[in-house]
Write a protein that holds these residues in place. Sequence first.
Motif, PDB file in Angstrom:
ATOM      1  N   UNK A 135     -52.340  71.443  39.118  1.00 26.88           N
ATOM      2  CA  UNK A 135     -53.412  72.253  39.691  1.00 26.88           C
ATOM      3  C   UNK A 135     -54.160  71.549  40.821  1.00 26.88           C
ATOM      4  N   UNK A 136     -54.206  70.236  40.777  1.00 30.10           N
ATOM      5  CA  UNK A 136     -54.876  69.507  41.861  1.00 30.10           C
ATOM      6  C   UNK A 136     -54.014  69.421  43.103  1.00 30.10           C
ATOM      7  N   UNK A 137     -52.700  69.236  42.902  1.00 33.29           N
ATOM      8  CA  UNK A 137     -51.798  69.055  44.049  1.00 33.29           C
ATOM      9  C   UNK A 137     -50.859  70.244  44.240  1.00 33.29           C
ATOM     10  N   UNK A 138     -50.862  71.167  43.295  1.00 37.63           N
ATOM     11  CA  UNK A 138     -50.041  72.372  43.429  1.00 37.63           C
ATOM     12  C   UNK A 138     -48.543  72.112  43.384  1.00 37.63           C
ATOM     13  N   UNK A 139     -48.116  71.157  42.586  1.00 34.11           N
ATOM     14  CA  UNK A 139     -46.695  70.819  42.516  1.00 34.11           C
ATOM     15  C   UNK A 139     -45.959  71.722  41.522  1.00 34.11           C
ATOM     16  N   UNK A 140     -44.652  71.829  41.699  1.00 35.01           N
ATOM     17  CA  UNK A 140     -43.833  72.587  40.760  1.00 35.01           C
ATOM     18  C   UNK A 140     -43.522  71.687  39.556  1.00 35.01           C
ATOM     19  N   UNK A 141     -43.000  72.305  38.497  1.00 33.50           N
ATOM     20  CA  UNK A 141     -42.642  71.513  37.324  1.00 33.50           C
ATOM     21  C   UNK A 141     -41.523  70.524  37.657  1.00 33.50           C
ATOM     22  N   UNK A 142     -40.639  70.941  38.549  1.00 26.04           N
ATOM     23  CA  UNK A 142     -39.534  70.049  38.934  1.00 26.04           C
ATOM     24  C   UNK A 142     -40.090  68.807  39.659  1.00 26.04           C
TER      25      UNK A 142
ATOM     26  N   UNK B 291     -38.362  65.490  32.040  1.00 28.31           N
ATOM     27  CA  UNK B 291     -37.722  66.761  32.379  1.00 28.31           C
ATOM     28  C   UNK B 291     -38.772  67.826  32.741  1.00 28.31           C
ATOM     29  N   UNK B 292     -38.418  68.775  33.591  1.00 25.80           N
ATOM     30  CA  UNK B 292     -39.384  69.829  33.961  1.00 25.80           C
ATOM     31  C   UNK B 292     -39.944  70.570  32.748  1.00 25.80           C
ATOM     32  N   UNK B 293     -39.117  70.727  31.730  1.00 26.33           N
ATOM     33  CA  UNK B 293     -39.588  71.427  30.515  1.00 26.33           C
ATOM     34  C   UNK B 293     -40.727  70.660  29.841  1.00 26.33           C
ATOM     35  N   UNK B 294     -40.600  69.338  29.861  1.00 24.50           N
ATOM     36  CA  UNK B 294     -41.662  68.505  29.259  1.00 24.50           C
ATOM     37  C   UNK B 294     -42.943  68.642  30.077  1.00 24.50           C
TER      38      UNK B 294
END
Lengths: 199, 211
Positions: free
Chosen positions: A151-158, A167-170
């Motif tokens: 939320x601070x940097x707006x990154x994707x899970x990947x 992993x992105x799921x984690x």
Amino acid sequence: MDTKHDDPILNPLMTRIQRGDQTACTDLYDLYAPGVYRLAYSVLLHRQDAEDVVQEVFVYVFRNLKLYDPNRGQFRTWLYTITISRCRNARRRKMLPTVALSDLLLLGLEPHGPESENPETASLREDANRVLGQALKTLSSRLREAVALRYGQGLTYREMGEILNIPPKTAESRIRLAHEALRSAMQPNDIALLEEFLG
Amino acid sequence: MDIKEQLLAYLEGTLTPAQRREVVRRLATSRQWQAELEAIQYSQSQLKREMPAFGCPTHKQLTALLPDILEKSKQPSRLREKVDWTQGGMLLCMIAVMLMMVPILIKAQTAVLASTNLKNIPATTNTPVAIRVSTLEVPRAVVASSSGANVVEAVAYRIQADFQYCDIRTGLFLPISSRTRSDVRVVGLTPAPVPGSTLEPSREAALETRQ
């Protein structure tokens, strides 16, 4: 160093830095330092520690720019990986029984809002910052890192997965856990205060 | 995926069309799902709106850090990428010499302490604890113990992540041990040390005070 950067702003900067242009280092710093600081502050919740991290990160980056491989990921991802690593080091150091000089002297070192804000807006922002800061304090460091990146940097899970080496799921499940924790941490009064600030 | 995970993925838009239809169906029929969605939606919207502005630094704050960063980045890193055998051998020799000097240094320190009539500084006084100081803003801090009659004035130095203090009465640099981590009172700050400056004036002043 490979110079196959896709970023139209970063590419010329890298070339100038490689040529030894000192002003390019300043430009790179101006471009990325606010993000690095916000990330470090969101994770550490301490202004002086966040400044120390910004310093360590950029000293490392300017010394080791040749290690950055654009084929392996974005520059921002590389930068934030270093930032998270330095934040973890700072947290480990902080586990030693030390006394924060700024705390002792009550220097008022909390983050400031933009300089152009009027006193009322600045006061509301400080209150909202305090509320959010207190809520973030209730999170574990791992969850706080996840929230700061998402939320601070707006990154994707990947991207979060690359930075945190998970992993992105984690990464996704850490965000879910953070939501659960924050829901109980945000008291009704504090929520009203946030609402007032956010309009 | 449990309810919360499904709802978060629903809000994030990462569900497959079939999963999404299932969530929509549940939301239309289950009060529990509706309540969970409201709760997650609330904290998510707060974080999305508030986090990007959280801890925003001022331009002045970041600008102040830059000169030090540029200067430090010009200095060679202490970690060498490659160390050849000659350098490795020299390093081992240096370590061996330093180890042999340890007993001599301990004896010398004892002699200095005896000559200044101080048996053991950490044991007889309340010595300062580790003080976290910014290497940028406050390169050193004058600290003193608040408890006991013997107030020790000292200068704490940050050496990487560790700290040492210099007792200005003796001029000795001593590590800050766990034994010395008692309560502490900051009595003032000194300006940043000028390159090449020594502690001698303060030391003299302290000796005068004692006399």
